[in-house]
Design a protein around this motif. Structure first.
Motif, short mmCIF file in Angstrom:
data_model
loop_
_atom_site.label_atom_id
_atom_site.label_comp_id
_atom_site.label_asym_id
_atom_site.label_seq_id
_atom_site.Cartn_x
_atom_site.Cartn_y
_atom_site.Cartn_z
N GLY A 21 0.81 -1.22 0.00
CA GLY A 21 0.00 0.00 0.00
C GLY A 21 0.84 1.26 0.00
O GLY A 21 0.53 2.23 -0.70
N LEU A 22 1.93 1.25 0.77
CA LEU A 22 2.81 2.41 0.81
C LEU A 22 3.60 2.55 -0.49
O LEU A 22 3.83 3.67 -0.97
CB LEU A 22 3.75 2.32 2.00
N ALA A 23 4.02 1.44 -1.06
CA ALA A 23 4.73 1.49 -2.35
C ALA A 23 3.84 2.13 -3.41
O ALA A 23 4.28 2.98 -4.19
CB ALA A 23 5.16 0.09 -2.78
N ALA A 24 2.56 1.74 -3.42
CA ALA A 24 1.62 2.30 -4.38
C ALA A 24 1.41 3.80 -4.14
O ALA A 24 1.34 4.59 -5.08
CB ALA A 24 0.29 1.56 -4.32
N ARG A 29 2.94 9.47 -5.95
CA ARG A 29 3.63 10.74 -5.73
C ARG A 29 4.76 10.95 -6.74
O ARG A 29 5.46 11.96 -6.68
CB ARG A 29 4.21 10.79 -4.31
N GLY A 30 4.97 9.99 -7.61
CA GLY A 30 6.02 10.11 -8.62
C GLY A 30 7.39 9.68 -8.14
O GLY A 30 8.40 9.99 -8.80
N LEU A 31 7.46 8.95 -7.04
CA LEU A 31 8.74 8.51 -6.50
C LEU A 31 9.11 7.13 -7.03
O LEU A 31 8.24 6.32 -7.35
CB LEU A 31 8.69 8.48 -4.97
N SER A 82 3.99 2.46 -12.10
CA SER A 82 4.96 2.94 -13.08
C SER A 82 6.36 3.08 -12.52
O SER A 82 7.33 3.07 -13.28
CB SER A 82 4.50 4.30 -13.64
N GLY A 83 6.49 3.22 -11.19
CA GLY A 83 7.81 3.45 -10.62
C GLY A 83 8.20 2.46 -9.54
O GLY A 83 8.99 2.78 -8.65
N ILE A 84 7.67 1.24 -9.61
CA ILE A 84 7.93 0.23 -8.57
C ILE A 84 8.75 -0.91 -9.15
O ILE A 84 8.36 -1.55 -10.12
CB ILE A 84 6.62 -0.33 -7.99
N ALA A 225 -3.13 -6.77 -7.65
CA ALA A 225 -3.47 -5.43 -8.10
C ALA A 225 -3.34 -4.45 -6.94
O ALA A 225 -3.20 -4.84 -5.78
CB ALA A 225 -4.90 -5.40 -8.64
N SER A 226 -3.38 -3.17 -7.26
CA SER A 226 -3.37 -2.13 -6.24
C SER A 226 -4.78 -1.93 -5.72
O SER A 226 -5.76 -2.02 -6.46
CB SER A 226 -2.85 -0.82 -6.85
N VAL A 227 -4.89 -1.65 -4.41
CA VAL A 227 -6.19 -1.34 -3.83
C VAL A 227 -6.82 -0.14 -4.53
O VAL A 227 -8.05 -0.06 -4.68
CB VAL A 227 -6.06 -1.08 -2.31
#
Length: 257
Positions: A21-24, A29-31, A82-84, A225-227
């Motif tokens: 959840g935090l990664a998503a 945030r674009g990180l 996109s950024g994980i 999937a993401s929540v």
């Protein structure tokens, strides 16, 4: 680099769902985020759409290699976000729990040394206070303890904090407690009582808001999937992770290397 290990001695507290959840949230945030699955069950690996049985390098190979910067060879792109990026796990990782060779505590930190291109590294530790957790703590700048409103989970918090103290004293002096995340909050008297207990015991270390118990989290895990993909159904959980992500990013201003 901000490197955060997520842990609790007790399983089933939502540690992996918190990391994902935090990664998503950080991704939104674009990180750029690197997630490392240090649990032989490989739940996080699968949640990001990767197969722990694939013939690719994984975290067990990285630790076994005992070489500076080798972690980059095991990085895979998550199937969503996109950024994980992910360094996946495998059941063979359980063998590292019995590795007592001199200096083995530093192998993950050594593997990450020199790795660049990420704003945050998140480490999903197994539900224990064993050798794999020590590996994660030695590689980390911060620890986040994930708990739930239950007596057994709260007892696990204290054991984890003692382990953090030992690692900070002997192996990694930069290691700090970032905070305690309360997961699976329910609207019950028992839940309210346990949340009050952890807030009284640990004060400002307890992060708010608390993560509500929602069936949609299990659905997202099963679907890899993401929540956030579940729209209004996932919004109560997604908003909490967005708020907690702010706390995580703020750690960079508190002396993270």
């Amino acid at each position: 680099m901000l490197t955060v290990a997520f842990t609790n001695q007790k399983g089933g507290v939502g540690k992996t769902s918190t990391v994902v959840g935090l990664a998503a949230a950080l991704d939104r945030r674009g990180l750029r985020v690197l997630c490392i699955d240090l649990d032989p069950q490989a739940d996080m690996t699968q949640w990001f759409g990767l197969d722990p049985l694939d013939d690719v390098r994984n975290v067990n190979d990285v630790i076994y290699a005992d070489a500076k910067g080798v972690a980059g060879e095991a990085v895979q792109r998550a199937a969503w976000g996109s950024g994980i990026d992910v360094i996946g796990s495998t059941l063979d990782l359980a063998e590292r729990e019995t590795d007592l060779s001199p200096g083995s505590e530093f192998r993950l930190a050594k593997a990450l040394d020199g790795l660049s291109g990420y704003d945050v590294v998140l480490i999903d530790c197994p539900p224990s206070i064993g050798r794999l957790v020590v590996l994660g703590f030695v590689a980390a700048t911060h620890v986040v303890v994930v708990t739930e409103p239950s007596a057994a989970s709260l007892r696990g918090v204290e054991n984890v904090l003692r382990t953090r103290d030992v690692v900070a004293e002997h192996y990694n002096r930069r290691l700090q407690l970032a905070g305690i995340v309360v997961n699976h909050q329910q609207r019950t008297t028992e839940s309210a009582l346990r949340v009050a207990e952890v807030a009284e015991a640990y004060g400002a270390s307890v992060w708010e808001p608390y993560v509500p118990a929602r069936a949609i989290v299990a659905a997202a895990m099963g679907a890899a999937a993401s929540v956030a993909d579940y729209g209004a159904d996932g919004k109560p959980v997604t908003e909490v992770y967005d708020a907690l992500a702010e706390r995580l990013v703020a750690l960079n201003g508190e002396g993270a290397a």
